[in-house]
Design an enzyme around this catalytic site. Structure first.
Site, short mmCIF file in Angstrom:
data_model
loop_
_atom_site.label_atom_id
_atom_site.label_comp_id
_atom_site.label_asym_id
_atom_site.label_seq_id
_atom_site.Cartn_x
_atom_site.Cartn_y
_atom_site.Cartn_z
N CYS A 2 0.88 -1.16 0.09
CA CYS A 2 0.01 -0.01 -0.01
C CYS A 2 0.81 1.31 -0.17
CB CYS A 2 -1.01 0.17 1.19
SG CYS A 2 -2.06 -1.15 1.31
N ARG A 27 4.07 -0.08 -4.99
CA ARG A 27 3.85 -0.61 -3.44
C ARG A 27 2.26 -1.76 -3.30
NH1 ARG A 27 6.86 1.83 0.21
NH2 ARG A 27 5.39 1.28 1.99
N TRP A 74 -2.33 -2.85 -1.51
CA TRP A 74 -2.03 -4.20 -1.71
C TRP A 74 -2.87 -4.98 -0.60
CZ3 TRP A 74 0.31 -8.05 1.25
CH2 TRP A 74 0.68 -9.27 0.73
N ASN A 100 -1.65 2.23 5.43
CA ASN A 100 -0.76 1.47 5.10
C ASN A 100 -0.29 0.50 6.45
OD1 ASN A 100 1.31 -0.28 3.97
ND2 ASN A 100 2.85 1.42 4.16
N GLY A 101 -0.35 -0.72 6.38
CA GLY A 101 -0.13 -1.36 7.70
C GLY A 101 -1.24 -2.57 7.98
N GLU A 484 18.31 -16.92 -7.34
CA GLU A 484 17.79 -15.59 -7.61
C GLU A 484 17.26 -15.48 -9.28
OE1 GLU A 484 17.03 -12.51 -6.35
OE2 GLU A 484 16.95 -11.25 -8.17
N LYS A 488 13.37 -14.52 -10.16
CA LYS A 488 12.99 -13.30 -11.28
C LYS A 488 12.13 -14.11 -12.15
CE LYS A 488 14.12 -10.84 -9.78
NZ LYS A 488 14.77 -10.36 -8.40
N GLU A 491 8.51 -14.73 -10.25
CA GLU A 491 7.89 -13.25 -10.03
C GLU A 491 7.13 -12.56 -11.19
OE1 GLU A 491 11.03 -11.13 -8.29
OE2 GLU A 491 9.76 -10.69 -6.85
N HIS A 507 19.78 -36.37 -5.87
CA HIS A 507 19.03 -36.69 -4.58
C HIS A 507 17.75 -36.27 -4.89
CE1 HIS A 507 22.92 -37.43 -2.82
NE2 HIS A 507 23.28 -36.34 -3.07
N LYS A 606 6.29 -3.95 -3.87
CA LYS A 606 7.61 -3.86 -3.78
C LYS A 606 8.33 -3.75 -2.41
CE LYS A 606 11.67 -2.36 -5.45
NZ LYS A 606 12.33 -3.44 -6.30
#
Ligand code: M6R
Length: 611
Positions: A2, A27, A74, A100-101, A484, A488, A491, A507, A606
């Site tokens: 948010c 955000r 969000w 926001n929170g 990483e 990417k 996402e 394995h 983000k």
């Protein structure tokens, strides 16, 4: 998680708020809304979905007035519908709140408020705040005091903006554990979750601390604690150039940020090295030689991409400084009784400096007596302010939700730190440090080479973009590179991708391999190159398709696969910094082929400011 913004001044608030929300959309982008206090009333416009819908709505139904708040969401509590979109209002529509929170005790508050006659219209935790302030206003009809009293009853995290129909000449704001800044302009003032939202208007910033309230008018911003006592705040000057937060001719922020990486590396190194004397300057961390020598262990704590940077950091620190390093996911660290004391150094890594899990881990480590340093991008962020020493990576604003340039900058910072510890502990000689500093300075040119050949991998992206699963393999210091790279891809393309240490493949994961499974093998020159080649052959023997990342000039790899992406040769310890770049590009190109929104992938935000 948010983004919020607020404006009070002489301009049309809705226009400023909308342009600020565009900078904050990274955000969260589940819904958006604006509320304006004008002519003795609050008017709102809210929409489900991305900001462009709100922009269209505001074009058809404009809002006048010069005091307002806005939000891009969000979703945490309640589905991403218009009903749940912020700003929320109280029963009468006299006041409006953006948040926001997470209000953790909102269910109890809501029950009590409903019992007291309040009527709720959304499923959000935030609406409880609006009604709580309304309830408190019954005592003295003073919105500032009502807000203070309400916040004392709230558990959880908040950055909020509040406007009231009867006080259009003030904007109220408060924060606890969620970021919030005040922008100080000339005859106008702002609140925002992040700097880029207000950069076009001012670079003078006040950082609000936990449990502080700001009472903002056109001409001033007064900050108080929840008991109403005034707090003197320092105005900081932001050096970021607003142009850095624009796309600059690239179709997406992510691509722009990938291409910025050579310059970002130069910025991170900055004046921190002297090749001739082999000195590293990291005074900002306040680490003494004595401290470095008596270190018993280091914990690196972070989330997501920053966590993978930390995994690379483990290899660097253990190799150069010979100190035991544990790398922890921040969300796990504080729930597992970590063995941290005054002789342990904790390094938290965060691009945003606001990740709630990392912040909580930092606080836990400090409470256990550890010295905590931070590798952080955003200046003045919560993490940067709470650590004992902050090493800024100087990557500039990173807007693409998928982190790219911050990752390579984190790796550079970790290498500088490892080198310095190695020198302080007497383990890295002057010639060795000089050699590594020299190689470090060559990295921007190496990455420029990779970027100049970016188009060469288009056919690989075209060939594999329809696959539904990918496997990434790496060894040693490039095992985190594999992780990483796979993050990417997941996402931004929504393709299922897993990463394994290549030696682990036999394995279990080898069972996955068949002719539909592309395997990205990081097979650049290293001490384990031959072993990696064996893993490549194991994949080929099971009809898997290999995409190999190899060192320029390696013809041997072509015996096994034609899908080769070449990168310039460097020392193994520096190789993750180069190797990640083609993996970022591959993910980007595949995502574009699949029509994904790479800068704002679904379900992500983000800055993750909830635990
Ligand atoms: O701001 P931070 O570096 O603390 O963020 C940590 C993660 O949330 C972040 O790296 C996330 O995994 C990104 N989406 C990765 O691209």
């Amino acid at each position: 998680m948010c983004g919020i913004i607020g404006y009070i001044g002489e301009q049309t608030a809705a226009d400023i708020i909308l342009s600020g929300l565009q900078k904050l959309e990274y955000r969260g982008y589940d819904s958006a809304g604006v509320a304006i206090a004008s002519d003795g009333k609050i008017e709102r416009r809210r929409c489900e979905g991305k900001l462009v819908k709100l922009a269209n709505l505001l074009r058809d139904q404009p809002l006048c007035g010069t005091t307002g708040i806005g939000h891009t969401r969000w979703a945490t509590h309640g589905r991403p519908t218009e009903f749940n979109a912020h700003p929320h209002i109280d029963c009468t529509g006299a006041l409006s709140v953006v948040h926001n929170g997470i209000i953790e005790n909102y269910l109890k508050l809501k029950q009590d408020l409903i019992a007291g006659g309040h009527e709720f219209r959304s499923q959000t935790d935030t609406e409880a705040l609006a009604h709580l302030i309304e309830e408190e206003m019954k005592i003295d009809n003073d919105v500032e005091k009502a807000l203070s009293r309400a916040l004392k009853k709230v558990d959880g995290a908040y950055a909020i903006g509040v406007i009231h129909k009867d006080s259009p000449d003030i904007l109220l704001a408060a924060r606890k554990s969620s970021p919030l800044i005040l922008g100080i302009g000339d005859g106008e003032n702002f609140i925002a979750s992040d700097v880029p939202a207000i950069l076009p208007y001012t670079r003078s910033i006040i950082y609000l601390e936990d449990e502080e309230i700001a009472i903002i008018s056109r001409d001033k911003a007064v900050v108080k604690n929840l008991d109403g006592e005034t707090i003197e705040k320092k105005i900081e000057h932001i050096e970021w150039n607003p142009v850095l937060a624009e796309k600059g001719g690239f179709p997406h922020f992510m691509l722009k940020e990938i291409f910025e990486q050579p310059q970002v590396i130069r910025n991170t190194i900055g004046g921190r090295t002297d090749e001739e004397s082999a000195k590293i300057y990291l005074e900002e961390l306040g680490l003494s030689v004595e401290e470095a020598q008596k270190l018993s262990a280091i914990y690196i704590v972070a989330c997501g991409t920053a966590y993978y940077a930390g995994m690379v950091g483990k290899y660097m620190l253990e190799k150069l400084a010979r100190v035991h390093v544990d790398v922890d996911l921040a969300s796990e660290f504080r729930y597992r009784a970590p063995m941290v004391d005054a002789n342990t150094l904790v390094i938290v890594i965060s691009q945003s400096g606001e990740t709630a899990d990392t912040l909580a881990a930092l606080r836990e480590a400090k409470s256990l007596g550890a010295k905590v340093i931070g590798i952080v991008n955003v200046k003045g962020s919560s993490i940067a302010r709470e650590v004992d020493g902050a090493l800024y990576i100087h990557a500039g604003p990173e807007i693409g939700v998928a982190s790219t340039k911050a990752y390579v900058a984190m790796l550079i910072a970790l290498l500088l730190l490892s080198l310095q510890f190695g020198r302080m502990r007497g383990l890295v000689s002057v010639p060795e440090a000089r050699r590594l500093i020299h190689l470090l300075k060559e990295l921007p040119r190496n990455i420029e080479t990779v970027l100049s050949e970016a188009a060469d991998m288009n056919w690989i992206a075209d060939r594999f973009c329809e696959c539904s699963d990918f496997l990434y393999l790496g060894r040693g210091i490039n095992f985190p590179t594999a992780m990483e790279g796979s993050l990417k891809l997941k996402e931004i393309s929504y393709i299922h991708a897993e990463a394994y240490a290549a030696g682990e493949m036999k394995h279990g994961p080898i069972a996955l391999i068949d002719r539909r499974m592309p395997v990205v093998a990081i097979a650049t020159k290293s001490d384990t190159y031959d072993k990696m080649l064996s893993n490549v052959q194991e994949v080929i023997a099971r009809e898997g398709m290999v995409i190999a990342l190899a060192t320029t000039g390696d013809e041997q790899i072509k015996e096994y696969t034609q899908n080769v992406i070449y990168v310039p040769e460097t020392e193994e310890i520096l190789s993750p910094i180069i190797n990640v770049v083609p993996l970022q590009l591959l993910a980007y190109k595949i995502a574009i082929n699949r029509g994904s929104d790479v800068d704002q992938p679904r379900n992500l935000a983000k800055s993750v400011t909830v635990e």
